[in-house]
Design a protein around this motif. Structure first.
Motif, PDB file in Angstrom:
ATOM      1  N   UNK A  84       0.812  -1.219   0.000  1.00 46.54           N
ATOM      2  CA  UNK A  84       0.000   0.000   0.000  1.00 46.54           C
ATOM      3  C   UNK A  84       0.849   1.275   0.000  1.00 46.54           C
ATOM      4  N   UNK A  85       2.166   1.137   0.114  1.00 49.37           N
ATOM      5  CA  UNK A  85       3.069   2.291   0.097  1.00 49.37           C
ATOM      6  C   UNK A  85       3.689   2.527  -1.275  1.00 49.37           C
ATOM      7  N   UNK A  86       3.365   1.690  -2.227  1.00 48.85           N
ATOM      8  CA  UNK A  86       3.892   1.803  -3.593  1.00 48.85           C
ATOM      9  C   UNK A  86       2.911   2.633  -4.426  1.00 48.85           C
ATOM     10  N   UNK A  87       3.459   3.522  -5.243  1.00 47.55           N
ATOM     11  CA  UNK A  87       2.625   4.321  -6.135  1.00 47.55           C
ATOM     12  C   UNK A  87       3.081   4.069  -7.569  1.00 47.55           C
ATOM     13  N   UNK A  88       2.169   3.609  -8.415  1.00 46.15           N
ATOM     14  CA  UNK A  88       2.473   3.344  -9.826  1.00 46.15           C
ATOM     15  C   UNK A  88       1.486   4.152 -10.666  1.00 46.15           C
ATOM     16  N   UNK A  89       2.010   4.887 -11.631  1.00 43.71           N
ATOM     17  CA  UNK A  89       1.157   5.722 -12.459  1.00 43.71           C
ATOM     18  C   UNK A  89       1.592   5.617 -13.921  1.00 43.71           C
ATOM     19  N   UNK A  90       0.649   5.840 -14.799  1.00 46.54           N
ATOM     20  CA  UNK A  90       0.939   5.928 -16.232  1.00 46.54           C
ATOM     21  C   UNK A  90       0.944   7.409 -16.611  1.00 46.54           C
ATOM     22  N   UNK A  91       2.030   7.838 -17.213  1.00 45.28           N
ATOM     23  CA  UNK A  91       2.184   9.235 -17.598  1.00 45.28           C
ATOM     24  C   UNK A  91       1.855   9.365 -19.089  1.00 45.28           C
TER      25      UNK A  91
END
Length: 94
Positions: A84-91
């Motif tokens: 829950x501390x990982x952040x993954x995003x598509x730019x």
């Protein structure tokens, strides 16, 4: 980079952005191998020795043809407590 069939590929595409916190993301838990639970009881001709973090080394003498069969196994399960501390995003760039 990953290598498949002589070609290299990026593990994450360029448009993927990831933030990972400092420190361990989880742990590794080691389980009992079948060799440990079944063969260490002494009811067999197999010799089992557990070394390191749970690596089971089993040797079995085979009378004919004369041979010693060696089996090495380990059961390891990685955990991911900080998922829950990982952040993954598509730019998206346009």
């Amino acid at each position: 980079m990953q290598c498949r069939g002589g070609a290299t590929y990026k593990f994450f595409p360029d448009e993927i952005f990831t933030l990972i916190p400092e420190g361990n993301l989880g742990n590794t838990y080691f389980g009992t191998t079948p060799e440990e639970s079944d063969l260490m009881s002494g009811n067999t001709e197999a010799q089992v020795k557990v070394v390191n973090t749970g690596v089971a080394i089993t040797t079995i003498k085979i009378p004919h043809p004369v041979n010693i069969e060696t089996i090495v196994s380990e059961i390891a399960l990685p955990s991911f407590e900080k998922i829950d501390s990982i952040f993954i995003a598509t730019v998206h760039t346009e």
